[in-house]
Scaffold this motif. Structure first.
Motif, PDB file in Angstrom:
ATOM      1  N   PHE A 123      32.792  38.134  35.721  1.00  0.00           N
ATOM      2  CA  PHE A 123      34.096  39.015  35.839  1.00  0.00           C
ATOM      3  C   PHE A 123      33.995  39.433  37.420  1.00  0.00           C
ATOM      4  O   PHE A 123      32.989  39.698  37.886  1.00  0.00           O
ATOM      5  CB  PHE A 123      34.223  40.226  34.988  1.00  0.00           C
ATOM      6  CG  PHE A 123      34.790  39.918  33.714  1.00  0.00           C
ATOM      7  CD1 PHE A 123      36.116  39.918  33.453  1.00  0.00           C
ATOM      8  CD2 PHE A 123      33.848  39.678  32.670  1.00  0.00           C
ATOM      9  CE1 PHE A 123      36.764  39.658  32.197  1.00  0.00           C
ATOM     10  CE2 PHE A 123      34.409  39.378  31.456  1.00  0.00           C
ATOM     11  CZ  PHE A 123      35.736  39.241  31.187  1.00  0.00           C
ATOM     12  N   LEU A 124      35.014  39.816  38.236  1.00  0.00           N
ATOM     13  CA  LEU A 124      34.947  40.152  39.446  1.00  0.00           C
ATOM     14  C   LEU A 124      34.352  41.583  39.567  1.00  0.00           C
ATOM     15  O   LEU A 124      34.710  42.361  38.856  1.00  0.00           O
ATOM     16  CB  LEU A 124      36.439  40.175  39.957  1.00  0.00           C
ATOM     17  CG  LEU A 124      37.118  38.992  39.952  1.00  0.00           C
ATOM     18  CD1 LEU A 124      38.576  39.092  40.687  1.00  0.00           C
ATOM     19  CD2 LEU A 124      36.406  37.759  41.079  1.00  0.00           C
ATOM     20  N   THR A 125      33.611  41.734  40.628  1.00  0.00           N
ATOM     21  CA  THR A 125      32.943  43.358  40.774  1.00  0.00           C
ATOM     22  C   THR A 125      33.841  44.266  41.385  1.00  0.00           C
ATOM     23  O   THR A 125      34.850  43.722  42.050  1.00  0.00           O
ATOM     24  CB  THR A 125      31.928  43.088  41.406  1.00  0.00           C
ATOM     25  OG1 THR A 125      31.978  42.676  42.560  1.00  0.00           O
ATOM     26  CG2 THR A 125      30.826  42.093  40.478  1.00  0.00           C
ATOM     27  N   SER A 126      33.500  45.217  41.431  1.00  0.00           N
ATOM     28  CA  SER A 126      34.424  46.400  42.538  1.00  0.00           C
ATOM     29  C   SER A 126      34.223  45.756  43.849  1.00  0.00           C
ATOM     30  O   SER A 126      35.173  46.072  44.626  1.00  0.00           O
ATOM     31  CB  SER A 126      33.770  47.745  42.308  1.00  0.00           C
ATOM     32  OG  SER A 126      32.443  47.710  42.387  1.00  0.00           O
ATOM     33  N   SER A 127      33.216  45.427  44.007  1.00  0.00           N
ATOM     34  CA  SER A 127      32.989  44.822  45.610  1.00  0.00           C
ATOM     35  C   SER A 127      33.815  43.706  45.831  1.00  0.00           C
ATOM     36  O   SER A 127      34.520  43.635  46.828  1.00  0.00           O
ATOM     37  CB  SER A 127      31.683  44.451  45.883  1.00  0.00           C
ATOM     38  OG  SER A 127      31.341  44.091  47.221  1.00  0.00           O
ATOM     39  N   ASP A 128      34.074  42.889  44.876  1.00  0.00           N
ATOM     40  CA  ASP A 128      35.035  41.759  45.161  1.00  0.00           C
ATOM     41  C   ASP A 128      36.428  42.256  45.256  1.00  0.00           C
ATOM     42  O   ASP A 128      37.127  41.592  45.987  1.00  0.00           O
ATOM     43  CB  ASP A 128      34.915  40.976  43.768  1.00  0.00           C
ATOM     44  CG  ASP A 128      33.560  39.922  43.835  1.00  0.00           C
ATOM     45  OD1 ASP A 128      33.033  39.692  45.006  1.00  0.00           O
ATOM     46  OD2 ASP A 128      33.277  39.634  42.625  1.00  0.00           O
ATOM     47  N   TYR A 129      36.885  43.178  44.326  1.00  0.00           N
ATOM     48  CA  TYR A 129      38.162  43.664  44.701  1.00  0.00           C
ATOM     49  C   TYR A 129      38.248  44.483  45.660  1.00  0.00           C
ATOM     50  O   TYR A 129      39.395  44.436  46.460  1.00  0.00           O
ATOM     51  CB  TYR A 129      38.335  44.754  43.302  1.00  0.00           C
ATOM     52  CG  TYR A 129      38.645  44.112  41.905  1.00  0.00           C
ATOM     53  CD1 TYR A 129      40.038  43.200  41.772  1.00  0.00           C
ATOM     54  CD2 TYR A 129      38.250  44.182  40.954  1.00  0.00           C
ATOM     55  CE1 TYR A 129      40.334  42.766  40.717  1.00  0.00           C
ATOM     56  CE2 TYR A 129      38.425  43.570  39.690  1.00  0.00           C
ATOM     57  CZ  TYR A 129      39.538  42.709  39.597  1.00  0.00           C
ATOM     58  OH  TYR A 129      39.805  42.422  38.571  1.00  0.00           O
ATOM     59  N   GLN A 178      36.495  32.240  46.924  1.00  0.00           N
ATOM     60  CA  GLN A 178      35.395  31.172  47.099  1.00  0.00           C
ATOM     61  C   GLN A 178      34.055  31.518  46.675  1.00  0.00           C
ATOM     62  O   GLN A 178      33.050  30.976  46.485  1.00  0.00           O
ATOM     63  CB  GLN A 178      35.432  30.316  48.098  1.00  0.00           C
ATOM     64  CG  GLN A 178      36.796  29.535  48.273  1.00  0.00           C
ATOM     65  CD  GLN A 178      36.755  28.758  49.542  1.00  0.00           C
ATOM     66  OE1 GLN A 178      36.898  29.266  50.815  1.00  0.00           O
ATOM     67  NE2 GLN A 178      36.740  27.258  49.404  1.00  0.00           N
ATOM     68  N   GLU A 179      33.851  32.926  46.937  1.00  0.00           N
ATOM     69  CA  GLU A 179      32.575  33.634  46.719  1.00  0.00           C
ATOM     70  C   GLU A 179      32.566  34.171  45.304  1.00  0.00           C
ATOM     71  O   GLU A 179      31.299  34.849  45.183  1.00  0.00           O
ATOM     72  CB  GLU A 179      32.362  34.838  47.732  1.00  0.00           C
ATOM     73  CG  GLU A 179      32.555  34.324  49.237  1.00  0.00           C
ATOM     74  CD  GLU A 179      31.251  33.311  49.447  1.00  0.00           C
ATOM     75  OE1 GLU A 179      30.331  33.521  49.217  1.00  0.00           O
ATOM     76  OE2 GLU A 179      31.913  32.342  50.503  1.00  0.00           O
ATOM     77  N   THR A 180      33.168  34.090  44.496  1.00  0.00           N
ATOM     78  CA  THR A 180      33.319  34.484  43.393  1.00  0.00           C
ATOM     79  C   THR A 180      33.284  33.340  42.262  1.00  0.00           C
ATOM     80  O   THR A 180      32.941  32.227  42.407  1.00  0.00           O
ATOM     81  CB  THR A 180      34.553  35.214  42.751  1.00  0.00           C
ATOM     82  OG1 THR A 180      35.625  34.278  42.922  1.00  0.00           O
ATOM     83  CG2 THR A 180      34.986  36.159  43.909  1.00  0.00           C
ATOM     84  N   ASP A 181      33.291  33.507  40.702  1.00  0.00           N
ATOM     85  CA  ASP A 181      33.134  32.481  39.904  1.00  0.00           C
ATOM     86  C   ASP A 181      34.525  31.776  39.876  1.00  0.00           C
ATOM     87  O   ASP A 181      34.309  30.416  39.286  1.00  0.00           O
ATOM     88  CB  ASP A 181      33.041  33.498  38.588  1.00  0.00           C
ATOM     89  CG  ASP A 181      32.556  32.222  37.313  1.00  0.00           C
ATOM     90  OD1 ASP A 181      31.604  31.671  37.612  1.00  0.00           O
ATOM     91  OD2 ASP A 181      33.440  32.117  36.294  1.00  0.00           O
TER      92      ASP A 181
END
Length: 396
Positions: A25-31, A48-51
């Motif tokens: 799952f996307l993290t708070s940093s990703d959001y 592209q840096e996520t799953d």
């Protein structure tokens, strides 16, 4: 069913997979990084840096457009399509690694999407839409074999055509029993195809869909609580009760201004659409069956503390711009996150699908805001597994 002494014999590997997938799952940093993007090209770079990296890497950007018609351009709809594809691949893999009763549980999860697909095809047929366009619009988790999918929207408007539709829908699909239950409830007998035709012609598609979802929810609840039982029964029983309540509330709210809100239909046709279980059942659903406007609905929901907050959001008493759906989404995320806290039960499998759906809604919302330049609205998404979530800090 099972427990810490026997659960892992059959389901330990599959459970370890789903718990490992929680880390995707996307993290708070990703959001945070996504909400700071100024363009969809920037959003793609961050994704592209996520799953989702492998999926979105195939998207073309505005600065690198392609003449290949099969290549998707970075857009909210393309992000949604690829993210759903990834979810379907994951669920299909889990199904290949599962045995009964987990395999049956995962089948129940997909039945909801099958119902939605069948109703989409039927509704599209009545409006004259292209078959290929309809099939492309169907949810991948609810697909049948292609021959069945193509036969549903191509039936003839005749007695024989409706007989063929009856046979296709009720016999050749896993959700056929729910259609059979609906038709039995709506017609005294099904001795002739013309009677099936009358039911389908006289009842609105959305009412049929609500009836099918009701039967599915009741069947799924019985399976989890009575057939599987144990921790799965407790966890999924609570989740499905809340889902049943949400369904009853939304049916009531959406009926205002329609024939279902006529005095003669509130206690009969509308009430029949309410699932026969849940926290509101039976006292709350009996009260819902009598309300005629939003004020009456609000009075009923204020009698149930667990739903008063949702009505407060809908009536904007809380002073924010949340809708009742937003309030339900936040409540659902809380319950689904908690499903991961226990062990030796099937709750995380259902929770994973629904939380990923919410994550996809979040991504569509963020990319839409970026595309339309509505940066002031971009943070109105529902965080998932965020330690700063309102419910974790005691705020709502």
């Amino acid at each position: 069913m099972g427990g810490f002494t026997t659960f892992n014999i059959q389901h330990g590997f599959t459970e370890s997979l789903i718990r490992g997938m929680r880390s995707t799952f996307l993290t708070s940093s990703d959001y945070h990084h996504l909400t700071q993007c100024e363009s969809l090209d920037d959003a793609k770079m961050n994704l592209q840096e996520t799953d989702y990296g492998d999926k979105v890497s195939s998207l073309t950007t505005s600065s690198n457009s392609s003449s290949n018609s099969k290549t998707l351009t970075m857009s909210p709809s393309a992000v949604q399509q690829l993210c759903v594809e990834k979810l379907v691949e994951e669920i299909n893999y889990l199904k290949t690694q599962s045995v009964a009763p987990l395999s049956q549980f995962l089948d129940f999860v997909t039945y909801e999407y099958m119902i939605e697909n069948v109703m989409l095809l039927l509704k599209g047929t009545l409006s004259g839409r292209d078959v290929n366009e309809l099939i492309e619009s169907c949810h991948p988790l609810g697909m049948f074999k292609e021959s069945t999918m193509r036969s549903i929207p191509t039936f003839e408007s005749s007695a024989k055509g409706y007989a063929d539709l009856y046979q296709t829908v009720l016999i050749d699909t896993p959700v056929g029993k729910y259609f059979s239950m609906f038709l039995l409830e709506s017609s005294a007998s099904l001795g002739a195809a013309s009677e099936v035709r009358n039911v389908l012609e006289e009842v609105e598609i959305e009412i049929i869909k609500s009836s099918l979802i009701k039967f599915w929810l009741e069947d799924f609840h019985t399976f989890c609580v009575d057939t599987v039982g144990g921790d799965t029964g407790e966890t999924m029983g609570e989740i499905l009760k809340t889902r049943a309540d949400t369904t009853a509330i939304n049916i009531t709210l959406n009926s205002f201004g329609t024939a279902l809100n006529e005095p003669s239909m509130r206690g009969s046709d509308r009430k029949r659409l309410y699932p026969s279980f849940g926290h509101l059942y039976p006292a709350g659903t009996n009260m819902l069956a009598t309300v005629s406007d939003e004020e009456g609905l609000g009075n009923v929901l204020n009698s149930f503390p667990q739903y008063a907050f949702a009505w407060s959001a809908h009536s904007n008493d809380a002073g924010d711009n949340k809708s009742i759906d937003d309030a339900f989404y936040e409540r659902d995320v809380q319950m689904l996150e908690l499903a991961f806290e226990g062990q030796f039960h099937f709750g995380p499998f259902y929770a994973y699908v629904k939380l990923k759906e919410q994550e996809i809604r979040n991504l569509v919302w963020i990319t839409e805001c970026i595309l339309q330049g509505q940066k002031e609205e971009i943070n109105n998404y529902v965080p998932i597994f965020d330690m700063n979530s309102s419910w974790r800090s005691g705020k709502r």
